[in-house]
Design a protein around this motif. Structure first.
Motif, PDB file in Angstrom:
ATOM      1  N   ASN A 176      10.353  42.550  82.919  1.00  0.00           N
ATOM      2  CA  ASN A 176      11.247  43.299  82.028  1.00  0.00           C
ATOM      3  C   ASN A 176      12.697  43.021  82.425  1.00  0.00           C
ATOM      4  OD1 ASN A 176      10.733  44.658  84.445  1.00  0.00           O
ATOM      5  ND2 ASN A 176      11.298  46.653  83.598  1.00  0.00           N
ATOM      6  N   VAL A 177      13.197  41.894  81.921  1.00  0.00           N
ATOM      7  CA  VAL A 177      14.503  41.385  82.338  1.00  0.00           C
ATOM      8  C   VAL A 177      15.603  41.958  81.460  1.00  0.00           C
ATOM      9  CG1 VAL A 177      15.878  39.317  82.713  1.00  0.00           C
ATOM     10  CG2 VAL A 177      13.411  39.260  83.094  1.00  0.00           C
ATOM     11  N   TYR A 178      16.644  42.449  82.101  1.00  0.00           N
ATOM     12  CA  TYR A 178      17.845  42.850  81.376  1.00  0.00           C
ATOM     13  C   TYR A 178      18.746  41.634  81.271  1.00  0.00           C
ATOM     14  CZ  TYR A 178      16.197  47.527  82.537  1.00  0.00           C
ATOM     15  OH  TYR A 178      15.424  48.644  82.659  1.00  0.00           O
ATOM     16  N   ALA A 179      19.088  41.246  80.061  1.00  0.00           N
ATOM     17  CA  ALA A 179      19.879  40.033  79.846  1.00  0.00           C
ATOM     18  C   ALA A 179      21.168  40.358  79.104  1.00  0.00           C
ATOM     19  CB  ALA A 179      19.071  39.001  79.063  1.00  0.00           C
ATOM     20  N   LEU A 180      22.153  39.494  79.261  1.00  0.00           N
ATOM     21  CA  LEU A 180      23.426  39.595  78.562  1.00  0.00           C
ATOM     22  C   LEU A 180      23.453  38.604  77.411  1.00  0.00           C
ATOM     23  CD1 LEU A 180      25.736  39.546  81.717  1.00  0.00           C
ATOM     24  CD2 LEU A 180      24.910  41.583  80.500  1.00  0.00           C
ATOM     25  N   ARG A 181      24.177  38.956  76.354  1.00  0.00           N
ATOM     26  CA  ARG A 181      24.380  38.015  75.266  1.00  0.00           C
ATOM     27  C   ARG A 181      25.609  37.163  75.549  1.00  0.00           C
ATOM     28  NH1 ARG A 181      24.214  42.590  71.909  1.00  0.00           N
ATOM     29  NH2 ARG A 181      26.362  42.081  71.312  1.00  0.00           N
ATOM     30  N   ALA A 182      25.624  35.972  74.973  1.00  0.00           N
ATOM     31  CA  ALA A 182      26.737  35.052  75.211  1.00  0.00           C
ATOM     32  C   ALA A 182      28.049  35.568  74.652  1.00  0.00           C
ATOM     33  CB  ALA A 182      26.417  33.677  74.618  1.00  0.00           C
ATOM     34  N   ASP A 183      27.997  36.557  73.721  1.00  0.00           N
ATOM     35  CA  ASP A 183      29.240  37.098  73.163  1.00  0.00           C
ATOM     36  C   ASP A 183      29.690  38.377  73.869  1.00  0.00           C
ATOM     37  OD1 ASP A 183      27.219  38.722  72.282  1.00  0.00           O
ATOM     38  OD2 ASP A 183      27.846  38.752  70.178  1.00  0.00           O
ATOM     39  N   HIS A 184      28.979  38.799  74.916  1.00  0.00           N
ATOM     40  CA  HIS A 184      29.402  39.972  75.674  1.00  0.00           C
ATOM     41  C   HIS A 184      30.677  39.675  76.456  1.00  0.00           C
ATOM     42  CE1 HIS A 184      25.311  42.246  75.768  1.00  0.00           C
ATOM     43  NE2 HIS A 184      26.160  42.836  74.951  1.00  0.00           N
ATOM     44  N   THR A 185      31.444  40.721  76.723  1.00  0.00           N
ATOM     45  CA  THR A 185      32.580  40.587  77.635  1.00  0.00           C
ATOM     46  C   THR A 185      32.117  40.920  79.047  1.00  0.00           C
ATOM     47  OG1 THR A 185      33.284  42.895  77.476  1.00  0.00           O
ATOM     48  CG2 THR A 185      34.107  41.356  75.793  1.00  0.00           C
ATOM     49  N   LEU A 221      33.401  43.188  80.901  1.00  0.00           N
ATOM     50  CA  LEU A 221      33.341  44.640  81.035  1.00  0.00           C
ATOM     51  C   LEU A 221      32.017  45.171  80.483  1.00  0.00           C
ATOM     52  CD1 LEU A 221      34.821  47.153  81.964  1.00  0.00           C
ATOM     53  CD2 LEU A 221      35.872  47.335  79.699  1.00  0.00           C
ATOM     54  N   ASP A 222      31.526  44.574  79.367  1.00  0.00           N
ATOM     55  CA  ASP A 222      30.199  44.944  78.859  1.00  0.00           C
ATOM     56  C   ASP A 222      29.143  44.709  79.929  1.00  0.00           C
ATOM     57  OD1 ASP A 222      31.260  45.540  76.348  1.00  0.00           O
ATOM     58  OD2 ASP A 222      30.917  43.499  75.588  1.00  0.00           O
ATOM     59  N   ALA A 223      29.257  43.579  80.611  1.00  0.00           N
ATOM     60  CA  ALA A 223      28.280  43.241  81.637  1.00  0.00           C
ATOM     61  C   ALA A 223      28.302  44.251  82.778  1.00  0.00           C
ATOM     62  CB  ALA A 223      28.555  41.838  82.173  1.00  0.00           C
ATOM     63  N   LEU A 224      29.520  44.645  83.227  1.00  0.00           N
ATOM     64  CA  LEU A 224      29.609  45.633  84.307  1.00  0.00           C
ATOM     65  C   LEU A 224      29.014  46.974  83.899  1.00  0.00           C
ATOM     66  CD1 LEU A 224      33.167  44.965  85.807  1.00  0.00           C
ATOM     67  CD2 LEU A 224      30.937  44.304  86.743  1.00  0.00           C
ATOM     68  N   GLN A 225      29.189  47.322  82.629  1.00  0.00           N
ATOM     69  CA  GLN A 225      28.601  48.569  82.149  1.00  0.00           C
ATOM     70  C   GLN A 225      27.072  48.507  82.195  1.00  0.00           C
ATOM     71  OE1 GLN A 225      29.997  49.803  78.308  1.00  0.00           O
ATOM     72  NE2 GLN A 225      28.494  51.447  78.101  1.00  0.00           N
ATOM     73  N   ILE A 226      26.528  47.351  81.788  1.00  0.00           N
ATOM     74  CA  ILE A 226      25.067  47.177  81.824  1.00  0.00           C
ATOM     75  C   ILE A 226      24.574  47.195  83.269  1.00  0.00           C
ATOM     76  CG2 ILE A 226      23.198  45.534  81.344  1.00  0.00           C
ATOM     77  CD1 ILE A 226      24.772  44.687  78.845  1.00  0.00           C
ATOM     78  N   PHE A 227      25.310  46.546  84.166  1.00  0.00           N
ATOM     79  CA  PHE A 227      24.925  46.562  85.576  1.00  0.00           C
ATOM     80  C   PHE A 227      24.854  47.994  86.099  1.00  0.00           C
ATOM     81  CE2 PHE A 227      26.918  42.112  86.577  1.00  0.00           C
ATOM     82  CZ  PHE A 227      25.958  41.518  85.761  1.00  0.00           C
ATOM     83  N   SER A 228      25.857  48.801  85.736  1.00  0.00           N
ATOM     84  CA  SER A 228      25.925  50.179  86.220  1.00  0.00           C
ATOM     85  C   SER A 228      24.794  51.026  85.643  1.00  0.00           C
ATOM     86  CB  SER A 228      27.282  50.778  85.860  1.00  0.00           C
ATOM     87  OG  SER A 228      27.346  52.136  86.234  1.00  0.00           O
ATOM     88  N   GLU A 229      24.553  50.866  84.342  1.00  0.00           N
ATOM     89  CA  GLU A 229      23.530  51.688  83.693  1.00  0.00           C
ATOM     90  C   GLU A 229      22.116  51.319  84.132  1.00  0.00           C
ATOM     91  OE1 GLU A 229      24.258  51.037  79.590  1.00  0.00           O
ATOM     92  OE2 GLU A 229      25.998  52.391  79.476  1.00  0.00           O
ATOM     93  N   ARG A 230      21.885  50.046  84.377  1.00  0.00           N
ATOM     94  CA  ARG A 230      20.536  49.589  84.717  1.00  0.00           C
ATOM     95  C   ARG A 230      20.298  49.509  86.225  1.00  0.00           C
ATOM     96  NH1 ARG A 230      18.252  50.625  79.946  1.00  0.00           N
ATOM     97  NH2 ARG A 230      19.216  49.429  78.238  1.00  0.00           N
TER      98      ARG A 230
END
Length: 647
Positions: A492-501, A503-512
């Motif tokens: 169950n991999v959490y992945a980023l989209r190529a159009d994310h910023t 800051l979006d990535a840091l938010q996902i890191f924090s939430e997950r």
């Protein structure tokens, strides 16, 4: 407690200098393989020998070097590094002096063979020194330097020898090489230290004698078939084949094999070695025949002949790393057979251009022919060694190193033999000298064209064998799925989209609660991998008031606002690692350990071996948990309860 030699080396801080000496040795050894090629014509004139005889200065050299490559491993682990290194180079210096003063061709050949013993020992010793002293994080770079030196040596040798021969006799080449060898000897005597734990490995003398007799017999038979007695050639060939057969039989039975033949159980390895040898045979054949033809038929000076070869060879040195990167990304399924095909087409055009007066056209057409070998030799070698497991890989390196010298011997012997035989036959038939040499050159070109076309077929068969091996491995994996990456990966991999910023990535890191994630393109293919470490390094460089984002928690609101605004406008692919290390789901757990360790990573994406889709993540922590669980399970009967502390 005494420290190991490797540890002592690291403590002295000599690693960089020792690698430089090893690289110089590798350059010197391969430099001498082609250093005399451009001088064949004046040597033939001075000693009154024909082309079939003079080519043994290269064929015999490569042959003896091939015989002594396996011996180097025994000597390296038996004798201290510095005296062994100095002794090998001293042998090459002696060979150079004897060759420069040689009164007859036989003495000159003996001198070359002394140098060849040094080459067979020196290159593997230099590689072993580099492996022993390189920091793990710089091993790839340092081994790349060694590879570049072994490629650059033969290239520069042709150019330098051509320059020297324009104003000095060919004996100058022997003096120059002897001087270079002496300088490297002095450097090694000052800088090198013992870099391995010494023991008393045994050299299997019968194996050494069998492989020597076998290779000499076969290659003498090939050479004599074109310019000597057919009866003697046949006898030598048969004796050589019998000796090689006995050698193979002995390697499987003796406790101390000279060459471990286990890698030959892998069909892709065999195909890879054969393709590598065909590519090398092409290069060595043309490096010998082109100077002979241009000097003899067109009256070109040695410098002119070497400069005709130089552009293509030097461009090949540049193209080698590029071809390697393309192989890493896309494999060689199309590039290797295409490389062989380009070799065949353009060397055919070179053969046609040989009958015209334009040397510029001749040289221009040869550039793509030799440039294509960059897409064959290195990738084929990688293809061969990549098919082996970690246990068989060192033995594969020995086999490949030996095959290099054999390929050079065969290519030189066959090309020079065909060229000399056809030239002589046509002169005896009454044709003029130019036409006779042109016919001989066409014969040598025909040989390399056939070899290249065989390479195309082998490349196709090689990748079929890979598919067959993968099918077998997949079947085996189905029966032992518990030992694959798929059994321990997080699916169950959490992945980023190529159009994310970012800051979006840091938010996902924090939430997950994660520290990194793969970045996917719109088609779900892997575009990169972003970790919190990538972000921290960026912030440290662009916002020097803080070396860590956590310091923002204690104030510095202005810096925090500026940094977050920056990250909100920054696309994840600007910071993500795009050359992502991955591993297949059906790979073994041992392969996962090696991948994570070699690349110094905490986790790597897992791909489906068939489709290339992202299917999971494997981490060091997962492997650690598995190892500890297996260990504790093995001690279940003796394990004592562990008391816990409540705070």
């Amino acid at each position: 407690m005494s420290s190991s030699p490797t540890a002592r080396t690291a403590q002295t801080g000599r690693a960089g200098w020792m690698i430089a000496v090893a690289a110089a040795a590798a350059f010197l050894a391969t430099f001498n393989e082609t250093f005399l090629n451009v001088a064949f014509t004046p040597i033939m004139q001075d000693f009154n020998v024909d082309v079939n005889t003079v080519q043994w200065l290269t064929t015999g050299y490569l042959l003896v070097a091939a015989v002594f490559v396996p011996v180097s491993n025994v000597l390296y682990h038996r004798f201290p590094t510095r005296p062994l290194f100095a002794g090998v180079l001293a042998l090459m210096v002696v060979g150079s002096v004897v060759g420069a003063l040689a009164p007859t061709f036989s003495v000159l050949l003996i001198a070359r063979l002394l140098q060849a013993i040094g080459t067979g020992l020196l290159t593997p010793i230099g590689m072993n020194i580099t492996l022993a002293v390189s920091p793990r994080e710089k091993l790839g770079l340092n081994m790349g330097i060694m590879a570049a030196m072994t490629t650059l040596g033969p290239s520069l040798a042709i150019v330098l020898s051509g320059i020297l021969l324009t104003f000095a006799p060919w004996t100058t080449l022997m003096w120059v090489f002897g001087g270079l060898a002496f300088l490297v000897l002095l450097a090694g005597a000052v800088i090198l230290r013992t870099v391995t734990d010494l023991g008393r490995p045994k050299l299997d003398i019968p194996s050494f004698l069998l492989v020597a007799v076998g290779l000499v017999g076969v290659l003498y038979g090939v050479s004599a078939a074109f310019g000597g007695s057919p009866l003697y050639a046949a006898i030598a060939g048969v004796v050589g084949l019998i000796a090689l057969w006995l050698f193979v039989m002995r390697q499987s039975r003796t406790a101390h094999p000279l060459i471990n033949l286990k890698p030959f159980s892998s069909a892709p390895f065999v195909f890879g070695v054969l393709m590598t040898m065909l590519g090398l045979a092409f290069v060595f054949a043309m490096n010998v025949v082109i100077p002979l033809f241009l000097q003899g038929a067109h009256g070109i000076s040695p410098l002119g002949a070497s400069l005709t070869l130089a552009p293509g060879i030097l461009l090949t040195v540049v193209m080698g790393p590029i071809a390697g990167k393309l192989f890493d990304r896309h494999g060689g399924r199309w590039s290797i057979p295409l490389g062989f095909l380009v070799m065949a087409v353009f060397v055919t055009l070179v053969g046609i251009a040989a009958g015209y007066t334009s040397i510029l056209l001749f040289a221009t057409l040869y550039v793509p022919a030799v440039l294509a070998t960059a897409f064959v030799i290195g990738p084929s070698q990688t293809f061969a060694l990549g098919s082996l497991d970690r246990e068989a890989a060192p033995h594969g390196v020995t086999v490949v190193s030996t095959s290099f010298q054999i390929a050079g011997s065969v290519g030189t012997s066959l090309a020079a033999g065909i060229y000399g035989a056809l030239t002589t036959a046509n002169i005896k038939a009454g044709r003029d000298e130019f036409d006779a040499m042109l016919t001989g050159f066409h014969g040598a070109v025909g040989f390399v064209v056939v070899a290249s076309l065989i390479g195309v077929v082998l490349a196709i068969l090689a990748y079929r064998s890979v598919r067959a091996q993968r099918a077998t491995d997949s079947t085996a994996a189905e029966h032992d799925a518990s030992n694959t990456v798929a059994s321990i990966m997080k699916s169950n991999v959490y992945a980023l989209r190529a159009d994310h910023t970012v800051l979006d990535a840091l938010q996902i890191f924090s939430e997950r609660g994660i520290s990194g994630a793969p970045v996917l393109n719109e088609d779900a293919s892997l575009a990169g991998f972003l970790s919190d470490g990538d972000v921290m390094r960026y912030l440290s460089a662009t916002h020097p008031s803080s070396t860590s984002i956590y310091s923002y928690a204690i104030g510095a609101e202005d810096d925090l606002e500026q940094a977050m605004t920056d990250l909100a406008e920054l696309n994840v692919l600007r910071l993500a690692t795009q050359e992502v290390v991955t591993i297949n789901a059906d790979a073994s757990i041992a392969d996962a350990v090696a991948t994570l360790s070699d690349a110094h990573l905490k986790k790597v994406p897992v791909l489906d071996g068939a489709t290339g889709d992202l299917v999971g993540i494997v981490s060091r922590s997962a492997i650690n948990r598995l190892a500890i669980a297996n260990y504790l399970r093995s001690r279940v009967d003796t394990q004592q309860p562990i008391e816990t502390v409540t705070v």
